[in-house]
Enzyme design. Sequence first.
Site, PDB file in Angstrom:
ATOM      1  N   GLU A 111     -24.203 -35.713 -35.017  1.00 51.68           N
ATOM      2  CA  GLU A 111     -23.687 -36.755 -35.899  1.00 51.68           C
ATOM      3  C   GLU A 111     -24.777 -37.759 -36.248  1.00 51.68           C
ATOM      4  OE1 GLU A 111     -18.983 -37.031 -34.818  1.00 51.68           O
ATOM      5  OE2 GLU A 111     -20.374 -37.971 -33.415  1.00 51.68           O
ATOM      6  N   GLU A 131     -17.116 -31.228 -28.947  1.00 52.31           N
ATOM      7  CA  GLU A 131     -16.113 -32.206 -28.522  1.00 52.31           C
ATOM      8  C   GLU A 131     -14.740 -31.573 -28.307  1.00 52.31           C
ATOM      9  OE1 GLU A 131     -19.188 -34.807 -30.585  1.00 52.31           O
ATOM     10  OE2 GLU A 131     -18.436 -32.764 -30.729  1.00 52.31           O
TER      11      GLU A 131
END
Length: 260
Positions: A111, A131
């Site tokens: 990210e 995640e």
Amino acid sequence: MTDPIRTRREGAILEVTLDRPKANAIDLTTSRIMGEVFADFRDDPDLRVAILTGAGEKFFCPGWDLKAAADGDAVDGDYGVGGFGGLQELRDMNKPVIAAVNGICCGGGLELALSADIILAADHATFALPEIRSGTIADAASIKLPKRIPYHIAMELLLTGRWFDTTEALNWGLINHTYPAADLMAQAWDMARVLASGPPLVYAAIKDVVRDAEDSKFQDTMNRITKRQLASIDRLYSSDDQLEGARAFTEKRDPVWKGR
């Protein structure tokens, strides 16, 4: 304890190195430091380009420091100015940022790389958004990734958390170029020098327009440009640099950009 962020400045270029052994994971303190570093970069008129990389050859960044979280760092804590890693939510970042991915780049680390404008990678780098396997969401990637690569590929990566290599990343246009590890930083600096020699007010206008257009209709953004409603556009259209570009063209010489 050593500083988790190292910086190197050469002319108009700032190199920012995440250096938190063993894996360059980011805790709240590190994120706040990164925010201060990138805010200072944004606000320094003498700096034009930043390079973000990780220390060592194995990890760029795996994202959130789960060990720190186990010791009390709240996942929704104060990440500092700019949000996680200092870049994801930093307002008015109108200068080019290059991510030089030197190894494992996953979770919040991916990210963070997605927050850069250009992504270069060592050929051994690997990527993932794992995640899902920890029962949580890759929030920033869920927003950004389907806008960067084909929707169905983005959803596969988000929903499975699987790993992929630089060949696949290149195939989907997720990264710009890949290089042997020994050449990565030299290539990043070469790219940064090219950008540093360019017109900073135009870079600012490009980034401003791209951000505005993300959530706007084409004509709405065009209207804001023609009416000079974007601050960067208004500054560019009133600048000496825009006149310099025209003069340099007519005089058949290289322009001298001053950022004003």
